[in-house]
Design an enzyme around this catalytic site. Structure first.
Site, PDB file in Angstrom:
ATOM      1  N   VAL A  64       0.848  -1.194   0.000  1.00 24.25           N
ATOM      2  CA  VAL A  64       0.000   0.000   0.000  1.00 24.25           C
ATOM      3  C   VAL A  64       0.883   1.243   0.000  1.00 24.25           C
ATOM      4  O   VAL A  64       1.727   1.409   0.889  1.00 24.25           O
ATOM      5  CB  VAL A  64      -0.918   0.043   1.238  1.00 24.25           C
ATOM      6  CG1 VAL A  64      -1.834   1.272   1.187  1.00 24.25           C
ATOM      7  CG2 VAL A  64      -1.730  -1.243   1.354  1.00 24.25           C
ATOM      8  N   ASP A 118      10.117   8.386  -2.010  1.00 24.16           N
ATOM      9  CA  ASP A 118       9.380   9.276  -2.890  1.00 24.16           C
ATOM     10  C   ASP A 118       8.880   8.446  -4.061  1.00 24.16           C
ATOM     11  O   ASP A 118       9.688   7.843  -4.781  1.00 24.16           O
ATOM     12  CB  ASP A 118      10.305  10.406  -3.378  1.00 24.16           C
ATOM     13  CG  ASP A 118       9.591  11.454  -4.214  1.00 24.16           C
ATOM     14  OD1 ASP A 118       8.563  11.136  -4.837  1.00 24.16           O
ATOM     15  OD2 ASP A 118      10.091  12.590  -4.275  1.00 24.16           O
ATOM     16  N   ASN A 145      -2.082   4.339  -3.624  1.00 23.10           N
ATOM     17  CA  ASN A 145      -2.934   5.339  -2.995  1.00 23.10           C
ATOM     18  C   ASN A 145      -2.276   6.706  -2.876  1.00 23.10           C
ATOM     19  O   ASN A 145      -2.969   7.720  -2.737  1.00 23.10           O
ATOM     20  CB  ASN A 145      -3.341   4.830  -1.596  1.00 23.10           C
ATOM     21  CG  ASN A 145      -3.967   5.912  -0.753  1.00 23.10           C
ATOM     22  OD1 ASN A 145      -5.021   6.446  -1.082  1.00 23.10           O
ATOM     23  ND2 ASN A 145      -3.303   6.266   0.337  1.00 23.10           N
ATOM     24  N   TYR A 211      -4.863  18.358 -11.411  1.00 24.38           N
ATOM     25  CA  TYR A 211      -5.464  17.220 -10.713  1.00 24.38           C
ATOM     26  C   TYR A 211      -6.357  16.407 -11.652  1.00 24.38           C
ATOM     27  O   TYR A 211      -6.251  15.182 -11.719  1.00 24.38           O
ATOM     28  CB  TYR A 211      -6.277  17.722  -9.523  1.00 24.38           C
ATOM     29  CG  TYR A 211      -6.844  16.620  -8.668  1.00 24.38           C
ATOM     30  CD1 TYR A 211      -6.030  15.899  -7.805  1.00 24.38           C
ATOM     31  CD2 TYR A 211      -8.196  16.299  -8.715  1.00 24.38           C
ATOM     32  CE1 TYR A 211      -6.546  14.879  -7.013  1.00 24.38           C
ATOM     33  CE2 TYR A 211      -8.729  15.285  -7.933  1.00 24.38           C
ATOM     34  CZ  TYR A 211      -7.900  14.581  -7.079  1.00 24.38           C
ATOM     35  OH  TYR A 211      -8.413  13.564  -6.304  1.00 24.38           O
ATOM     36  N   LYS A 215      -5.691  12.408 -12.871  1.00 28.04           N
ATOM     37  CA  LYS A 215      -6.605  11.310 -12.565  1.00 28.04           C
ATOM     38  C   LYS A 215      -7.237  10.732 -13.834  1.00 28.04           C
ATOM     39  O   LYS A 215      -7.501   9.518 -13.907  1.00 28.04           O
ATOM     40  CB  LYS A 215      -7.686  11.793 -11.596  1.00 28.04           C
ATOM     41  CG  LYS A 215      -7.145  12.172 -10.221  1.00 28.04           C
ATOM     42  CD  LYS A 215      -6.440  11.013  -9.536  1.00 28.04           C
ATOM     43  CE  LYS A 215      -6.016  11.366  -8.119  1.00 28.04           C
ATOM     44  NZ  LYS A 215      -5.361  10.228  -7.415  1.00 28.04           N
ATOM     45  N   VAL A 242     -13.899  11.916   1.243  1.00 24.91           N
ATOM     46  CA  VAL A 242     -13.231  11.606   2.505  1.00 24.91           C
ATOM     47  C   VAL A 242     -12.504  12.853   3.033  1.00 24.91           C
ATOM     48  O   VAL A 242     -11.770  13.501   2.289  1.00 24.91           O
ATOM     49  CB  VAL A 242     -12.220  10.454   2.315  1.00 24.91           C
ATOM     50  CG1 VAL A 242     -11.593  10.071   3.645  1.00 24.91           C
ATOM     51  CG2 VAL A 242     -12.905   9.251   1.674  1.00 24.91           C
ATOM     52  N   THR A 244      -9.758  13.912   4.196  1.00 23.94           N
ATOM     53  CA  THR A 244      -8.317  13.783   4.402  1.00 23.94           C
ATOM     54  C   THR A 244      -7.685  15.166   4.484  1.00 23.94           C
ATOM     55  O   THR A 244      -8.278  16.171   4.099  1.00 23.94           O
ATOM     56  CB  THR A 244      -7.675  13.006   3.247  1.00 23.94           C
ATOM     57  OG1 THR A 244      -7.859  13.757   2.026  1.00 23.94           O
ATOM     58  CG2 THR A 244      -8.306  11.625   3.084  1.00 23.94           C
TER      59      THR A 244
END
Length: 313
Positions: A64, A118, A145, A211, A215, A242, A244
């Site tokens: 992960v 990194d 992730n 961004y 994606k 979420v 975050t």
């Protein structure tokens, strides 16, 4: 819990603007599956409790990235509770040590490796994947992730080029690096490459080009994994709204209501083989996957939907 309001790149909007942009200027708001219940928390169809009880992942090794905070932590915890051995990756070793200690306390006996690196550094990524396989002997699931989202509000010609490209580097190159080195091992285990994406990949939000493009390209990368390596199952997963640190730091005037356990349970469910028919596609953790399967499976497969492509009515 059914989502109310308007969902913009993982956030429920309760106003007429998002990121300081009029909603009318955002392209792609109607690009979603109609008539599907959406959730902000874990729901029965993907309930991880049976997987925990059965130790479904007892023989699996899961790597992960972005595992030191945000949704990476519950994702790692869910796989540990299902019996998996873990390799956790993030930039900060101290935070990784804290997450590791928490998992070992929560699920005694869990084997956990950590790698502070990194994700843009190809040599470091190669060493982490190799180190994971050397220690455990295999790799079954990659959960890519790690990501970044700069505050919205600056248009293409005004944004700092280095800042713009940094988003692409982390969100796309960072995922590619891990997929590149993980694929040979995932082919052997008939494993899974799961990348955390965003609804922002198909929305076109002014002042959010870095961004959105990162994606959008990430979703296409997942498609190529499936096309070029049929043995490996791959998904691009939108985690929902979420709260975050990254999302809250975007400055978006929205409500971040999605519990991080929802994306963790979704990722765990997708790795069980029960949703392999969605292989190579974009999946929202907020969709009720039971309803998607019941109402839309035939259509999705027939039309090769939930992928990035030109389409006409």
């Amino acid at each position: 819990m059914e989502t109310t309001g308007l969902n913009i790149a993982g956030a429920t909007v309760q106003a007429e603007t998002a990121f300081g942009i009029e909603l009318a200027k955002i392209v792609g708001l109607d690009e979603d599956i109609p008539g599907i219940t959406t959730h902000d928390g874990v729901y029965p169809f993907i309930d991880p409790a049976p997987l925990f009880a059965a130790h479904t992942c007892a023989s699996k090794v899961v790597l992960v990235t972005g595992a030191s905070r945000g949704i990476g932590v519950p994702i790692a915890q869910h796989f540990a509770r299902a019996g998996a051995s873990l390799a956790l990756v993030a930039r900060n070793q101290a935070l990784l040590d804290t997450v590791k200690a928490g998992i070992e306390a929560d699920v005694p006996g869990t084997q956990v490796l950590t790698f502070a690196l990194d994700v843009r550094d190809t040599a470091q990524v190669e060493a982490a994947v190799a180190g994971t396989v050397k220690h455990f002997g295999r790799l079954d699931v990659l959960v890519a992730n790690a990501g970044v989202m700069q505050p919205f509000g600056t248009r293409l010609a005004e944004v700092n080029p280095a800042t713009w490209w940094n988003t692409i580097e982390i969100n796309l190159r960072g995922v590619y690096n891990f997929i590149h080195f993980a694929i040979p091992h995932l082919r052997k285990s008939a494993g899974y490459a799961i990348a955390l994406s965003s609804a922002g990949g198909h929305l076109r939000i002014p002042t959010g080009s870095d961004y959105g493009i990162s994606k959008h390209a990430l979703d296409r990368l997942v498609e190529f994994v499936t096309i070029e390596y049929p043995e490996v199952k791959s998904f691009a997963v939108h985690p929902g709204s979420v709260p975050t640190d990254m999302a809250l730091g975007s400055g978006a005037p929205v409500s971040f209501d999605t519990k991080p356990e929802l994306s963790a349970a979704t990722v765990l469910y997708l790795s069980t083989g029960k949703a392999d028919w969605l292989n190579g596609r974009y999946v929202s953790a907020q969709w009720d996957l039971g309803e998607v399967e019941e109402k839309y499976k035939a259509t999705i497969l027939e039309k090769n939907a939930l992928v990035q492509k030109l389409a006409l009515p």
